[in-house]
Scaffold this motif. Sequence first.
Motif, mmCIF file in Angstrom:
data_model
loop_
_atom_site.group_PDB
_atom_site.id
_atom_site.type_symbol
_atom_site.label_atom_id
_atom_site.label_comp_id
_atom_site.label_asym_id
_atom_site.label_seq_id
_atom_site.Cartn_x
_atom_site.Cartn_y
_atom_site.Cartn_z
ATOM 1 N N LEU A 42 -18.806 21.962 -15.133
ATOM 2 C CA LEU A 42 -18.737 20.818 -16.063
ATOM 3 C C LEU A 42 -18.248 21.346 -17.417
ATOM 4 O O LEU A 42 -18.869 22.246 -17.997
ATOM 5 N N ARG A 43 -17.157 20.768 -17.904
ATOM 6 C CA ARG A 43 -16.567 21.278 -19.151
ATOM 7 C C ARG A 43 -17.477 21.039 -20.349
ATOM 8 O O ARG A 43 -18.061 19.966 -20.500
ATOM 9 N N ARG A 44 -17.570 22.059 -21.218
ATOM 10 C CA ARG A 44 -18.246 21.935 -22.512
ATOM 11 C C ARG A 44 -17.298 22.455 -23.580
ATOM 12 O O ARG A 44 -16.694 23.504 -23.411
ATOM 13 N N MET A 45 -17.220 21.707 -24.681
ATOM 14 C CA MET A 45 -16.291 22.109 -25.743
ATOM 15 C C MET A 45 -17.063 22.485 -27.012
ATOM 16 O O MET A 45 -18.076 21.856 -27.326
ATOM 17 N N LEU A 46 -16.577 23.497 -27.696
ATOM 18 C CA LEU A 46 -17.210 23.936 -28.944
ATOM 19 C C LEU A 46 -16.163 23.930 -30.054
ATOM 20 O O LEU A 46 -14.993 24.273 -29.819
ATOM 21 N N VAL A 47 -16.618 23.558 -31.245
ATOM 22 C CA VAL A 47 -15.697 23.453 -32.378
ATOM 23 C C VAL A 47 -16.218 24.320 -33.531
ATOM 24 O O VAL A 47 -17.233 23.984 -34.154
ATOM 25 N N PRO A 48 -15.548 25.438 -33.819
ATOM 26 C CA PRO A 48 -15.928 26.228 -34.990
ATOM 27 C C PRO A 48 -15.275 25.626 -36.230
ATOM 28 O O PRO A 48 -14.183 25.065 -36.131
ATOM 29 N N THR A 49 -15.953 25.709 -37.357
ATOM 30 C CA THR A 49 -15.355 25.166 -38.582
ATOM 31 C C THR A 49 -14.767 26.309 -39.410
ATOM 32 O O THR A 49 -15.068 27.482 -39.188
ATOM 33 N N GLU A 50 -13.986 25.935 -40.374
ATOM 34 C CA GLU A 50 -13.516 26.907 -41.363
ATOM 35 C C GLU A 50 -14.718 27.278 -42.252
ATOM 36 O O GLU A 50 -15.756 26.607 -42.199
ATOM 37 N N PRO A 51 -14.610 28.328 -43.075
ATOM 38 C CA PRO A 51 -15.737 28.709 -43.939
ATOM 39 C C PRO A 51 -16.298 27.502 -44.691
ATOM 40 O O PRO A 51 -15.535 26.642 -45.158
ATOM 41 N N PHE A 52 -17.637 27.443 -44.760
ATOM 42 C CA PHE A 52 -18.300 26.273 -45.355
ATOM 43 C C PHE A 52 -19.577 26.760 -46.015
ATOM 44 O O PHE A 52 -20.415 27.393 -45.364
ATOM 45 N N ASP A 53 -19.740 26.482 -47.323
ATOM 46 C CA ASP A 53 -20.933 27.024 -47.983
ATOM 47 C C ASP A 53 -21.872 25.929 -48.488
ATOM 48 O O ASP A 53 -22.729 26.189 -49.328
ATOM 49 N N GLU A 54 -21.746 24.721 -47.947
ATOM 50 C CA GLU A 54 -22.663 23.658 -48.390
ATOM 51 C C GLU A 54 -23.830 23.476 -47.423
ATOM 52 O O GLU A 54 -24.537 22.470 -47.475
ATOM 53 N N PHE A 55 -24.003 24.425 -46.496
ATOM 54 C CA PHE A 55 -25.169 24.419 -45.606
ATOM 55 C C PHE A 55 -25.588 25.872 -45.418
ATOM 56 O O PHE A 55 -24.735 26.742 -45.220
ATOM 57 N N PRO A 56 -26.917 26.181 -45.484
ATOM 58 C CA PRO A 56 -27.317 27.592 -45.470
ATOM 59 C C PRO A 56 -26.950 28.321 -44.178
ATOM 60 O O PRO A 56 -27.122 27.783 -43.085
ATOM 61 N N HIS A 57 -26.501 29.538 -44.341
ATOM 62 C CA HIS A 57 -26.114 30.334 -43.167
ATOM 63 C C HIS A 57 -27.311 30.957 -42.464
ATOM 64 O O HIS A 57 -27.163 31.565 -41.404
ATOM 65 N N THR A 58 -28.487 30.769 -43.055
ATOM 66 C CA THR A 58 -29.715 31.232 -42.412
ATOM 67 C C THR A 58 -30.310 30.132 -41.524
ATOM 68 O O THR A 58 -31.387 30.300 -40.951
ATOM 69 N N ALA A 59 -29.633 29.009 -41.399
ATOM 70 C CA ALA A 59 -30.178 27.850 -40.670
ATOM 71 C C ALA A 59 -30.366 28.164 -39.191
ATOM 72 O O ALA A 59 -29.675 29.017 -38.636
ATOM 73 N N GLY A 86 -18.663 29.922 -41.328
ATOM 74 C CA GLY A 86 -18.680 28.472 -41.125
ATOM 75 C C GLY A 86 -19.794 28.073 -40.191
ATOM 76 O O GLY A 86 -20.900 28.637 -40.218
ATOM 77 N N LEU A 87 -19.522 27.086 -39.342
ATOM 78 C CA LEU A 87 -20.529 26.555 -38.416
ATOM 79 C C LEU A 87 -19.882 26.432 -37.042
ATOM 80 O O LEU A 87 -18.652 26.372 -36.927
ATOM 81 N N LEU A 88 -20.737 26.351 -36.027
ATOM 82 C CA LEU A 88 -20.256 26.086 -34.675
ATOM 83 C C LEU A 88 -20.883 24.761 -34.252
ATOM 84 O O LEU A 88 -22.115 24.619 -34.270
ATOM 85 N N LEU A 89 -20.031 23.787 -33.899
ATOM 86 C CA LEU A 89 -20.493 22.435 -33.590
ATOM 87 C C LEU A 89 -20.430 22.191 -32.087
ATOM 88 O O LEU A 89 -19.446 22.565 -31.434
ATOM 89 N N ALA A 90 -21.460 21.512 -31.553
ATOM 90 C CA ALA A 90 -21.498 21.238 -30.113
ATOM 91 C C ALA A 90 -22.043 19.842 -29.863
ATOM 92 O O ALA A 90 -22.867 19.332 -30.635
ATOM 93 N N TRP A 91 -21.557 19.254 -28.807
ATOM 94 C CA TRP A 91 -22.039 17.925 -28.411
ATOM 95 C C TRP A 91 -21.690 17.700 -26.952
ATOM 96 O O TRP A 91 -20.588 18.026 -26.514
ATOM 97 N N ASN A 92 -22.668 17.191 -26.216
ATOM 98 C CA ASN A 92 -22.484 16.935 -24.792
ATOM 99 C C ASN A 92 -21.862 15.551 -24.623
ATOM 100 O O ASN A 92 -22.552 14.548 -24.723
ATOM 101 N N ASP A 93 -20.551 15.524 -24.395
ATOM 102 C CA ASP A 93 -19.850 14.241 -24.275
ATOM 103 C C ASP A 93 -20.263 13.566 -22.962
ATOM 104 O O ASP A 93 -19.963 14.084 -21.880
ATOM 105 N N PRO A 94 -20.934 12.413 -23.023
ATOM 106 C CA PRO A 94 -21.408 11.784 -21.780
ATOM 107 C C PRO A 94 -20.270 11.326 -20.870
ATOM 108 O O PRO A 94 -20.488 11.053 -19.696
#
Length: 385
Positions: free
Chosen positions: A224-241, A259-267
């Motif tokens: 089952l395919r899963r897609m991940l989206v990395p963002t460009e550098p972003f400093d408005e959210f803590p990197h210790t999160a 930056g951040l790595l974004l994920a979502w399970n597309d139904p």
Amino acid sequence: MKTAEVVIVGGGIVGSSIAYHLTEAGCKDVLVIERETAQGKGSTGKSMGGVRAQFSTPISIQMSLYSIPFYASFDQRLGFPADYRPQGYLFCATNDRHLAYLRANYQKQIELGLKNVRLITADEIRGMFPQLRADDILGGSFCSTDGFVDPYSAMIGFMSRAADHGATLWKHTAVTDIQRDALGVTGVETTRGLVATRKLVNAAGPWAAEVAAMAGVDLPVQPLRRMLVPTEPFDEFPHTAPMIIDMSTGFHFRPEALGLLLAWNDPEETPGFKTEFEPGFIEKILTHAADRVPVFENLSVNPKRAWAGLYEMTPDHHPIIGEASDVPGLFFANGFSGHGVMHAPATGKIVSDLVLSGRTDLVDVSLLSFNRFAEGRMIEETAVL
Ligand SMILES: Cc1cc2nc3c(=O)[nH]c(=O)nc-3n(C[C@H](O)[C@H](O)[C@H](O)COP(=O)(O)OP(=O)(O)OC[C@H]3O[C@@H](n4cnc5c(N)ncnc54)[C@H](O)[C@@H]3O)c2cc1C
């Protein structure tokens, strides 16, 4: 003809962990067969690297209770890095049903000995991350020893250490058939010739059903395919999160590099060997992202850096681990349903125990047997991201 005491099909993190645990237990004559020219081209190299003990079934929790401390001590034990970062997982509930679910899971986790998990209030979540839109958040659960690892490094560490202790890795070699006699497995056909063995482990990730079919077994593991989206550098959210999960949509994210790595399970995703990234996914995920974290309106994403990989799904979202009752000598380590990195250490230990002695003390492995489907003993894991 080449012979090996144990042959493992697949050199991803699961096959590598099994090879490591076998050699640690004194079984040196292990051959891992990987059809790609390099390790990590299957699901392992595509993973988000999340590790957590916050599950809903005792067996998933127990697998994590072995695996997470293992990752915490990986560097000392193996002499290779796994880059374990205990930044936690924070589940955010937005309705009473979610809250009751987290409470019930928390109870099971505590009873099984998980120490660092706690239920937290909506105000605490607001205090921790004022960037979240929290008007509908009712509370959550947080476990500080959950976090992330680098799956590729862990896989290489397992295999390197196994090789140091006698295991052999054949790359660029495919297993094309499984041979049997009345007593069970006798060997495998490969693109390098026949290998004789009485013990064969299927660790072929999303391709597990194809390998099982070579022995006449119809294994219920679907890609089952899963897609991940990395963002460009972003400093408005803590990197210790921690990994933060919005239970209202399933959207989740964690810090990654600058930056951040974004994920979502597309139904709307359907099973199949689809590994291309679908550009339309970016708009969908960014909508969920900005809805939960308004400053994520400012995220920028380079679609060329986004990727897709395959989950190996079973009908009840638990792996299939154990010996095939109809084919003695064929062992399954398949169908991790999105949890194969976090459960690779436990799986390595369990499969090594089963191959070498026919039993394990780590979990009640009969719960994970292939026969559970035919016998109507499925155990549904619902905490799947
Ligand atoms: C986008 C994404 C995010 C994920 N996030 C997480 C996460 O946060 N945490 C987590 O725990 N898990 C996560 N997972 C799941 C995890 O990556 C997998 O469960 C895990 O990597 C499975 O490891 P494996 O070794 O079984 O499979 P793989 O890594 O796929 O390895 C199987 C290997 O078998 C080889 N092979 C197949 N057939 C043959 C054959 N006939 N002969 C020889 N070799 C063969 C393949 O080439 C492959 O290298 C994620 C997966 C994806 C796709």
